[in-house]
Design an enzyme around this catalytic site. Structure first.
Site: not given
Ligand code: PEP
Length: 264
Positions: A239-240, A12-14, A97, A169, A218
Site C-alpha cells: 500500500g503506502g 495498491n494505490w488506494k 481487502h 494481510e 507495512s
Molecule cells: C494494503 O492496504 O493492502 C497494504 C498492505 O497497505 P500498507 O502496505 O500501507 O500496509
C-alpha cells in the site's frame, strides 16, 4: 525443467492520485523498472484512472489491477462498475481487502461472488484474507483465516483454483491502521502453512503447492527482502510504499534478486 516461480509485486494505490498524477507516476515507474519474467509487477490505481493508464502502460512491463468492482456482469446497478467493463483494462482484481470488508461492509458472500466474477471474466483474483488485532489477541487467527478462505473460495472449482492468488494481510499490520506493526516472518510462515494446508484439504496437495501466496502489511524497501526470502511467500501486496517511486522501485529490484528453489 519447470520455470522458477514468479514473484508478484502489487502496488495498491488506494484512493490516491488524479488520472493526471497517476499518468505521471506510471511514467516515472516505467523509466525505472525494467520488465523481467521473474517478477510480475501489478499496479492498482483508482478505477477512474484505469482506462487512460491501460492505453499508456507497456503490458510487458506492468499489468493493471482494479481495486474494486461489482460482481454482476451488467444491469441496473447505479454507480457500480462491472468486470465486463474493466476487463479490457485489467488483468487482476484485488478482492476482500480489509478496507472493503470493514469500512464498506463487504460480506463473505459478496467476496465469493467477486472471486467467481473475476474467474468468469478471465481476470486473476487476488483474494485478501487476514485476521484483525482482536482475533489475534483472542487466539482466533487460524479460525479467521479458515473462514475467509473457505467462504472466499466457495464458488471456485478444482479446475479454476490455479487462477487464484491469495494475499495474507493481517489487518493489524496494514499501515493505515492505528498502532500498525508489520508481521514477523514467523507470523507469516505460520499463516502461509495454514493456508496451504487448508487449500490441500479443499483442492488437493498439488493445488496447495502451486497456489501463489503473497504477504501485505507495512512493507517497505528495508523489510521487503526478509519477506520475499520466506519459502512459500510468492510476493508482496504493498500500500503506502507503492506510492513512493524510490520505495516501490527498490522493492521490485529486491524481488528480482531473490532466489526461489521451488519449481511450481
Ligand atoms: C494494503 O492496504 O493492502 C497494504 C498492505 O497497505 P500498507 O502496505 O500501507 O500496509
Amino acid at each position: 525443467m519447470d520455470a522458477p516461480r514468479k514473484k508478484y509485486i502489487i502496488g495498491n494505490w488506494k484512493m490516491n492520485f488524479t488520472p493526471g498524477e497517476a499518468s505521471l507516476y506510471l511514467n516515472k515507474l516505467s523509466t525505472r523498472i525494467q520488465p523481467t519474467r521473474k517478477v510480475q509487477v501489478v499496479l492498482a490505481p483508482s478505477i477512474v484512472s484505469l482506462q487512460s493508464l491501460s492505453l499508456q502502460v507497456n503490458r510487458r512491463q506492468f499489468k493493471l489491477a482494479t481495486q474494486n468492482f461489482y460482481w454482476r456482469d451488467y444491469g441496473a446497478f447505479t454507480g457500480e462498475v462491472a468486470l465486463t467493463q474493466l476487463r479490457g483494462f485489467v488483468g487482476y482484481a484485488i478482492i476482500g481487502h480489509s478496507e472493503r470488508r470493514y469500512l464498506f461492509n463487504e460480506t463473505e458472500k459478496d467476496i465469493a461472488q467477486k472471486v467467481a466474477a473475476a474467474i468468469r471474466n478471465g481476470i486473476t483474483p487476488v483474494l485478501c484474507i487476514g485476521e484483525t488485532a482482536l482475533e489475534r489477541k483472542d487466539g482466533e487467527t487460524s479460525a479467521a483465516i479458515y473462514s475467509q478462505l473457505t467462504s472466499g473460495l466457495h464458488e471456485v472449482s478444482k479446475e479454476d483454483i490455479d487462477k487464484v492468488i491469495i494475499a495474507y494481510e493481517p489487518v493489524w499490520a496494514i499501515s493505515s491502521n492505528k498502532n500498525a506493526k508489520p508481521a514477523t516472518p514467523i507470523d507469516i510462515v505460520e499463516a502461509e502453512h495454514f493456508i496451504r494446508k487448508h487449500i490441500a484439504k479443499l483442492y488437493g496437495k498439488e493445488a496447495s503447492e502451486a497456489i501463489s501466496i503473497l504477504y501485505g502489511g507495512s512493507v517497505n524497501k528495508n523489510t521487503a527482502a526478509g519477506y520475499l526470502e520466506i519459502e512459500g511467500i510468492d510476493g508482496l501486496l504493498i500500500g503506502g510504499a507503492s506510492l513512493i517511486a524510490d520505495q516501490f522501485c527498490a522493492i521490485v529490484e529486491i524481488a528480482k534478486g531473490v532466489k526461489d528453489e521451488r519449481q511450481y
